[in-house]
Design an enzyme around this catalytic site. Structure first.
Site, PDB file in Angstrom:
ATOM      1  N   GLU A  87       0.087  -1.225   5.678  1.00  0.00           N
ATOM      2  CA  GLU A  87       1.128  -0.781   6.602  1.00  0.00           C
ATOM      3  C   GLU A  87       0.999   0.699   6.896  1.00  0.00           C
ATOM      4  O   GLU A  87       1.221   1.144   8.027  1.00  0.00           O
ATOM      5  CB  GLU A  87       2.509  -1.091   6.011  1.00  0.00           C
ATOM      6  CG  GLU A  87       3.681  -0.876   6.979  1.00  0.00           C
ATOM      7  CD  GLU A  87       4.314   0.510   6.910  1.00  0.00           C
ATOM      8  OE1 GLU A  87       5.238   0.781   7.688  1.00  0.00           O
ATOM      9  OE2 GLU A  87       3.866   1.347   6.077  1.00  0.00           O
TER      10      GLU A  87
ATOM     11  N   ASP B  34       0.823  -1.210   0.000  1.00  0.00           N
ATOM     12  CA  ASP B  34       0.000   0.000   0.000  1.00  0.00           C
ATOM     13  C   ASP B  34       0.856   1.257   0.000  1.00  0.00           C
ATOM     14  O   ASP B  34       2.037   1.232   0.378  1.00  0.00           O
ATOM     15  CB  ASP B  34      -0.961   0.011   1.189  1.00  0.00           C
ATOM     16  CG  ASP B  34      -0.252   0.113   2.529  1.00  0.00           C
ATOM     17  OD1 ASP B  34       0.726  -0.624   2.740  1.00  0.00           O
ATOM     18  OD2 ASP B  34      -0.687   0.921   3.385  1.00  0.00           O
TER      19      ASP B  34
END
Length: 411
Positions: A176, A81
């Site tokens: 994350e 991400d």
């Protein structure tokens, strides 16, 4: 062989921005687009067990080719991400080949300029190939540089049986950037003894220490009444919350006034109406007891402010986020020493440093997988000026391959 640059340029054009306000996991389904691609590419490399699980994690195993039976299983991990701070949609990566040190003006927004002296480590890159976005988005080097480097290293290890290594695990995580990267990881399924996140900055850096981190939420319950008849009755929660913020120190204890090993209290959200207000903070300190000191200080401010509002009340909630991974890594010195050796073997002078932040490795370490962070070459992350050099990414690939060999040699 597919170069690390080719992989990186392809990955950054896939929008994988996570969403801190989403209740789903992963927080955005589009993260799976990259995860699915990575699993397919790993399978094409001959890694037969590569797959995406129901939560969006990619798991894969590079089988051992060493005759030694006691080589620890190590894992390389990066996250798919990108930050919610700047859009990651429609990224247009630009390679500035053999950069001469002049200002790099990004074409889609001429106010976005990379200049030596303004961006850390940029002055070391003259003659290298610099990759940026076009000015309207972030680049996504955080952490697609790490993803590309692990993928490139996996291809080298799979296609060169003369490079001896034990079992290598690959883990790509979602979310994350919103603090949930390890929330649903299955460490038993992963089956690794030690790990390394590939999510650091300057070439040669090894990060074995992070902040310890908590989140604090203060909820103020004021007294609401009609403002035309409020004399002696109204206790406005908005004003109470504002007084709490106003009492925070102006010259200390904030991100903008601290550096190195100094911690801070940082307000990140203020919302509500005159009857009820919520203030959200993040609290950081390299020493876990220092978190409690800062939280006690913040709670005292709340209590002192509320003394002037006898009918209002406040709730003070603390939620643990992550802890300094050094507390775990100090118990496993070989994790650090092997990484330092691997860097030296590829011609680097390693730099051990602390992170004024956290990584998936912070949580993984306390979950039972000791996991420092090695460089990926990403810089100016979470901004439109984000950049990475091709040569730094190539060196990171060398380190990953070297590290796999060092663990086998030292077994």
């Amino acid at each position: 062989m597919t170069s690390v640059l080719d992989r990186f340029l392809r990955y950054v054009q896939i929008d994988t921005q996570s969403d801190p306000n989403s209740p789903s996991f992963p927080s955005t389904s589009k993260q799976r687009n990259l995860s699915n691609l990575l699993a397919v590419e790993l399978q094409e490399l001959g890694i037969s067990d590569a797959h995406v699980d129901e939560h969006g994690y990619v798991y894969a195993t590079i089988p051992a080719n060493s005759s030694k039976e006691n080589v620890p299983v190590i894992c390389f991990c990066s996250h798919v991400d990108t930050s919610p701070d700047v859009t990651g949609a429609s990224v247009v990566p630009i390679v500035h080949e053999n950069w001469d040190g002049s200002d790099i003006v990004l074409p889609d927004d001429h106010k976005q300029v990379l200049r030596i002296g303004e961006l850390h480590d940029l002055d070391t890159q003259i003659g290298n190939d610099i990759v940026t976005a076009s000015g309207g988005t972030l680049l996504g080097a955080d952490n697609k540089a790490g993803v590309a480097e692990i993928m490139a290293a996996a291809e080298i290890l799979m296609h060169n049986p003369d490079l001896k290594h034990g079992t290598i695990k690959i883990l790509f995580t979602p979310d994350e950037e919103v603090g949930r990267g390890t929330e649903k990881v299955d460490l038993q399924k992963l089956g690794a003894d030690f790990g390394y996140t590939v999510d650091g900055e300057a070439v040669g850096t090894l990060e074995d220490e992070t902040f310890s981190a908590d989140a604090v939420k203060i909820t103020i319950h004021g007294i609401s009444t009609h403002p035309g008849y409020a004399i002696g009755k109204l206790e406005n929660a908005l004003k109470i919350g504002a007084e709490i913020l106003a009492r925070l120190p102006k010259d200390s204890l904030s991100p903008e006034t601290t550096e190195d090993k100094q911690g801070f209290i940082h307000p990140v959200q203020f919302e509500g109406i005159q009857e009820k207000v919520t203030l959200s903070f993040i609290v950081r300190d390299f020493n876990t007891p220092g978190l409690k000191e800062k939280e006690d200080f913040l709670k005292k401010i709340m209590e002192e402010v509320l003394e002037h509002y006898p009918h209002s009340t406040g709730d003070f909630e603390v939620h643990e986020q992550y802890r300094n991974m050094k507390e775990v890594l100090d118990q496993h010195p070989q994790v650090i020493s092997n990484a330092l050796t691997a860097m030296e073997k590829v011609g680097l002078s390693p730099i051990r440093q602390s992170i004024r932040g956290g990584t998936d490795g912070s949580r993984l370490s306390f979950m039972g997988l000791p996991c420092p962070n090695i460089f990926a070459g990403e810089h100016a992350f979470h901004s439109k000026l984000e950049w990475v050099s091709v040569q730094d990414m190539e060196k990171a690939v060398e380190v990953i391959v070297s590290l796999a060999q060092v663990w086998e040699e030292n077994a």
